[in-house]
Scaffold this motif. Structure first.
Motif, PDB file in Angstrom:
ATOM      1  N   LEU A   1     -12.795   0.777   3.387  1.00 47.29           N
ATOM      2  CA  LEU A   1     -13.515  -0.313   2.731  1.00 47.29           C
ATOM      3  C   LEU A   1     -14.900   0.108   2.267  1.00 47.29           C
ATOM      4  CD1 LEU A   1     -12.576  -3.349   5.008  1.00 47.29           C
ATOM      5  CD2 LEU A   1     -11.414  -2.476   2.976  1.00 47.29           C
ATOM      6  N   MET A   2     -15.289   1.325   2.562  1.00 49.74           N
ATOM      7  CA  MET A   2     -16.569   1.905   2.116  1.00 49.74           C
ATOM      8  C   MET A   2     -17.763   1.081   2.590  1.00 49.74           C
ATOM      9  SD  MET A   2     -15.341   4.519   0.693  1.00 49.74           S
ATOM     10  CE  MET A   2     -16.855   5.216   0.032  1.00 49.74           C
TER      11      MET A   2
ATOM     12  N   PHE B   1      -4.565  -2.298  -5.471  1.00 48.60           N
ATOM     13  CA  PHE B   1      -5.982  -2.395  -5.810  1.00 48.60           C
ATOM     14  C   PHE B   1      -6.369  -1.263  -6.768  1.00 48.60           C
ATOM     15  CE2 PHE B   1      -5.305  -4.110  -1.561  1.00 48.60           C
ATOM     16  CZ  PHE B   1      -5.805  -5.387  -1.711  1.00 48.60           C
ATOM     17  N   PRO B   2      -7.531  -1.373  -7.420  1.00 45.74           N
ATOM     18  CA  PRO B   2      -7.953  -0.336  -8.352  1.00 45.74           C
ATOM     19  C   PRO B   2      -8.021   1.033  -7.695  1.00 45.74           C
ATOM     20  CG  PRO B   2      -9.324  -2.295  -8.566  1.00 45.74           C
ATOM     21  CD  PRO B   2      -8.470  -2.494  -7.356  1.00 45.74           C
TER      22      PRO B   2
ATOM     23  N   THR C   1      -5.493  10.615  -5.282  1.00 46.39           N
ATOM     24  CA  THR C   1      -5.742   9.232  -5.657  1.00 46.39           C
ATOM     25  C   THR C   1      -6.075   8.414  -4.412  1.00 46.39           C
ATOM     26  OG1 THR C   1      -4.186   9.419  -7.489  1.00 46.39           O
ATOM     27  CG2 THR C   1      -4.801   7.199  -6.785  1.00 46.39           C
ATOM     28  N   SER C   2      -7.154   7.661  -4.482  1.00 47.38           N
ATOM     29  CA  SER C   2      -7.555   6.809  -3.354  1.00 47.38           C
ATOM     30  C   SER C   2      -7.743   5.388  -3.857  1.00 47.38           C
ATOM     31  CB  SER C   2      -8.856   7.324  -2.719  1.00 47.38           C
ATOM     32  OG  SER C   2      -9.902   7.317  -3.673  1.00 47.38           O
ATOM     33  N   TYR C   3      -7.468   4.456  -2.988  1.00 49.14           N
ATOM     34  CA  TYR C   3      -7.562   3.042  -3.309  1.00 49.14           C
ATOM     35  C   TYR C   3      -8.525   2.379  -2.335  1.00 49.14           C
ATOM     36  CZ  TYR C   3      -3.180   4.122  -5.730  1.00 49.14           C
ATOM     37  OH  TYR C   3      -2.218   4.680  -6.524  1.00 49.14           O
ATOM     38  N   GLN C   4      -9.273   1.412  -2.835  1.00 43.74           N
ATOM     39  CA  GLN C   4     -10.204   0.672  -1.993  1.00 43.74           C
ATOM     40  C   GLN C   4      -9.795  -0.792  -1.971  1.00 43.74           C
ATOM     41  OE1 GLN C   4     -14.325   0.949  -3.079  1.00 43.74           O
ATOM     42  NE2 GLN C   4     -14.982  -0.546  -1.539  1.00 43.74           N
ATOM     43  N   PRO C   5      -9.226  -1.271  -0.861  1.00 39.59           N
ATOM     44  CA  PRO C   5      -8.821  -2.685  -0.776  1.00 39.59           C
ATOM     45  C   PRO C   5     -10.025  -3.620  -0.873  1.00 39.59           C
ATOM     46  CG  PRO C   5      -7.810  -1.379   0.965  1.00 39.59           C
ATOM     47  CD  PRO C   5      -8.865  -0.526   0.342  1.00 39.59           C
ATOM     48  N   MET C   6      -9.761  -4.847  -1.249  1.00 38.54           N
ATOM     49  CA  MET C   6     -10.807  -5.854  -1.269  1.00 38.54           C
ATOM     50  C   MET C   6     -11.215  -6.215   0.164  1.00 38.54           C
ATOM     51  SD  MET C   6     -11.091  -6.140  -4.499  1.00 38.54           S
ATOM     52  CE  MET C   6     -12.136  -7.568  -4.697  1.00 38.54           C
ATOM     53  N   VAL C   7     -12.483  -6.541   0.331  1.00 35.44           N
ATOM     54  CA  VAL C   7     -13.017  -6.753   1.679  1.00 35.44           C
ATOM     55  C   VAL C   7     -12.515  -8.057   2.287  1.00 35.44           C
ATOM     56  CG1 VAL C   7     -15.140  -7.026   3.019  1.00 35.44           C
ATOM     57  CG2 VAL C   7     -15.055  -5.384   1.131  1.00 35.44           C
TER      58      VAL C   7
ATOM     59  N   GLY D   1      -9.684  -9.580   2.362  1.00 35.86           N
ATOM     60  CA  GLY D   1      -8.385  -9.549   3.027  1.00 35.86           C
ATOM     61  C   GLY D   1      -8.466  -9.053   4.467  1.00 35.86           C
ATOM     62  N   PRO D   2      -9.015  -7.862   4.694  1.00 40.47           N
ATOM     63  CA  PRO D   2      -9.140  -7.388   6.088  1.00 40.47           C
ATOM     64  C   PRO D   2      -9.996  -8.286   6.963  1.00 40.47           C
ATOM     65  CG  PRO D   2      -9.381  -5.565   4.558  1.00 40.47           C
ATOM     66  CD  PRO D   2      -9.352  -6.811   3.733  1.00 40.47           C
ATOM     67  N   LEU D   3     -11.064  -8.858   6.406  1.00 39.48           N
ATOM     68  CA  LEU D   3     -11.908  -9.739   7.217  1.00 39.48           C
ATOM     69  C   LEU D   3     -11.152 -11.003   7.605  1.00 39.48           C
ATOM     70  CD1 LEU D   3     -15.408  -9.412   5.520  1.00 39.48           C
ATOM     71  CD2 LEU D   3     -14.490  -8.178   7.485  1.00 39.48           C
ATOM     72  N   LEU D   4     -10.348 -11.544   6.680  1.00 43.75           N
ATOM     73  CA  LEU D   4      -9.514 -12.697   7.014  1.00 43.75           C
ATOM     74  C   LEU D   4      -8.511 -12.336   8.098  1.00 43.75           C
ATOM     75  CD1 LEU D   4      -8.467 -15.584   6.520  1.00 43.75           C
ATOM     76  CD2 LEU D   4      -7.061 -14.646   4.657  1.00 43.75           C
ATOM     77  N   GLY D   5      -7.900 -11.179   7.976  1.00 41.04           N
ATOM     78  CA  GLY D   5      -6.939 -10.747   8.983  1.00 41.04           C
ATOM     79  C   GLY D   5      -7.571 -10.550  10.348  1.00 41.04           C
ATOM     80  N   LEU D   6      -8.773  -9.984  10.378  1.00 41.78           N
ATOM     81  CA  LEU D   6      -9.462  -9.774  11.654  1.00 41.78           C
ATOM     82  C   LEU D   6      -9.764 -11.095  12.354  1.00 41.78           C
ATOM     83  CD1 LEU D   6     -11.982  -6.887  10.853  1.00 41.78           C
ATOM     84  CD2 LEU D   6      -9.925  -6.772  12.254  1.00 41.78           C
ATOM     85  N   HIS D   7     -10.205 -12.090  11.592  1.00 41.72           N
ATOM     86  CA  HIS D   7     -10.515 -13.381  12.213  1.00 41.72           C
ATOM     87  C   HIS D   7      -9.247 -14.089  12.700  1.00 41.72           C
ATOM     88  CE1 HIS D   7     -14.413 -12.718  10.242  1.00 41.72           C
ATOM     89  NE2 HIS D   7     -14.894 -13.614  11.082  1.00 41.72           N
ATOM     90  N   LEU D   8      -8.153 -13.951  11.972  1.00 39.10           N
ATOM     91  CA  LEU D   8      -6.892 -14.535  12.447  1.00 39.10           C
ATOM     92  C   LEU D   8      -6.410 -13.839  13.712  1.00 39.10           C
ATOM     93  CD1 LEU D   8      -4.951 -15.033   9.068  1.00 39.10           C
ATOM     94  CD2 LEU D   8      -6.007 -16.797  10.503  1.00 39.10           C
ATOM     95  N   ILE D   9      -6.545 -12.527  13.759  1.00 35.76           N
ATOM     96  CA  ILE D   9      -6.138 -11.781  14.955  1.00 35.76           C
ATOM     97  C   ILE D   9      -7.007 -12.166  16.148  1.00 35.76           C
ATOM     98  CG2 ILE D   9      -6.060  -9.476  15.976  1.00 35.76           C
ATOM     99  CD1 ILE D   9      -5.213  -8.415  13.246  1.00 35.76           C
ATOM    100  N   ALA D  10      -8.313 -12.294  15.924  1.00 35.23           N
ATOM    101  CA  ALA D  10      -9.207 -12.671  17.025  1.00 35.23           C
ATOM    102  C   ALA D  10      -8.864 -14.052  17.559  1.00 35.23           C
ATOM    103  CB  ALA D  10     -10.656 -12.634  16.542  1.00 35.23           C
ATOM    104  N   LEU D  11      -8.540 -14.981  16.664  1.00 37.86           N
ATOM    105  CA  LEU D  11      -8.160 -16.330  17.101  1.00 37.86           C
ATOM    106  C   LEU D  11      -6.846 -16.312  17.856  1.00 37.86           C
ATOM    107  CD1 LEU D  11      -8.566 -19.396  17.100  1.00 37.86           C
ATOM    108  CD2 LEU D  11      -7.461 -19.465  14.845  1.00 37.86           C
ATOM    109  N   GLY D  12      -5.884 -15.550  17.360  1.00 37.33           N
ATOM    110  CA  GLY D  12      -4.571 -15.519  17.997  1.00 37.33           C
ATOM    111  C   GLY D  12      -4.569 -14.814  19.341  1.00 37.33           C
TER     112      GLY D  12
END
Length: 284
Positions: free
Chosen positions: A14-15, A76-77, A87-93, A95-106
């Protein structure tokens, strides 16, 4: 285990800067240790342990799925390195932040419910089996965490989807195991002993404290042990207890003063006056 590769994912994929990645990492860990309070309240007050485990397990599963899907770089671009041609890809930030908060809640929400729900399946006379269950439970939890700590970095280091790393596999395998766990948990639901919610002491303590502060009356159930109590009566009882403790301390202070006075001769007038003036603070 997600935390085994999380810092690498935040900084290299995510740089993020080291400071920013550290902030998000510790926020994730803090939420994982805070949300058990929420899970315990929901289970004890509203829907019980079984539904709490089921619902928050699905939330945890969604978080793992979001982490795995949003780490697929082909969506992603892309940027191609001029030196190596990789070739390298940089995902949007987001998505992972949403996933982290869902994992923390679960994961935090089901943490206080799983072990106690398993304990509900045993009778009071089965103490030996209950002790064996808790030993096996915590052995399995720690063994799985240790295995995931070694396995997750190995999955990340593999090449997949045209990249030198494979974060989708590192995040997707826990999601797959979570799917299997939810299916196994639901398939045996008819055999479980499901204790209904009985209330949570934290809420009762909060209501008592709030009512005492406002000098109001409230009714609290004490889980079937004692009848309902009223706040003014409880408040007066605490006042009498505090007064009694104060009188006991005064008596002990006077006794200490008398003992200290007899330790000195009658000619030691200044020292005796000092003790009579300032009391027994400081000792004999």
């Amino acid at each position: 285990m997600l935390s085994a590769v999380l810092m690498i994912y935040l900084t290299e994929k995510l740089m993020m800067s080291t400071d920013e990645a550290t902030t998000w990492y510790h926020e994730f860990i803090a939420l994982c240790y805070t949300t058990p309070l929420l899970g315990a309240l929901i289970a004890d007050v509203r829907i019980g342990k079984f539904l709490t485990i089921l619902i928050l397990s699905l939330v945890y599963l969604c978080g793992n799925a979001v982490m795995a899907l949003t780490s697929i770089g082909a969506w992603f671009p892309a940027s191609v390195s001029t030196e190596s041609g990789v070739t390298s890809y940089q995902p949007m930030v987001w998505g992972p932040l949403l996933g982290l908060h869902l994992i923390a809640l679960g994961t935090g929400g089901i943490k206080p419910c799983v072990s106690s729900f398993g304990g509900d399946q045993f009778l009071k006379s089965e103490s030996a089996r209950l002790q064996r269950y808790f030993s096996m439970f915590y052995f399995s939890i720690n063994s799985g965490a240790m295995a995931a700590t070694f396995l997750t970095p190995e999955l990340r280091s593999m090449s997949c989807m045209g990249e030198t790393t494979c974060f989708p596999l590192a995040f997707g395998v826990p999601a797959l195991f979570m799917v299997l766990a939810v299916i196994a948990f639901v398939s045996a639901s008819s055999w479980y002993v499901k204790v209904p919610p009985m209330g949570n002491p934290i809420i009762d303590v909060t209501r008592v404290t709030w009512a005492m502060a406002l000098n109001k009356e409230t009714q609290l159930k004490d889980f079937g042990v004692r009848p309902l109590i009223s706040i003014p009566g409880f408040y007066l009882f605490m006042v009498h207890v505090i007064r009694l403790c104060s009188r006991v301390l005064c008596i002990l202070r006077c006794i200490n003063l008398q003992i200290c006075q007899f330790k000195y001769s009658k000619t030691d007038i200044p020292r005796r006056i000092k003790w009579m003036k300032y009391g027994s603070s400081g000792g004999c």
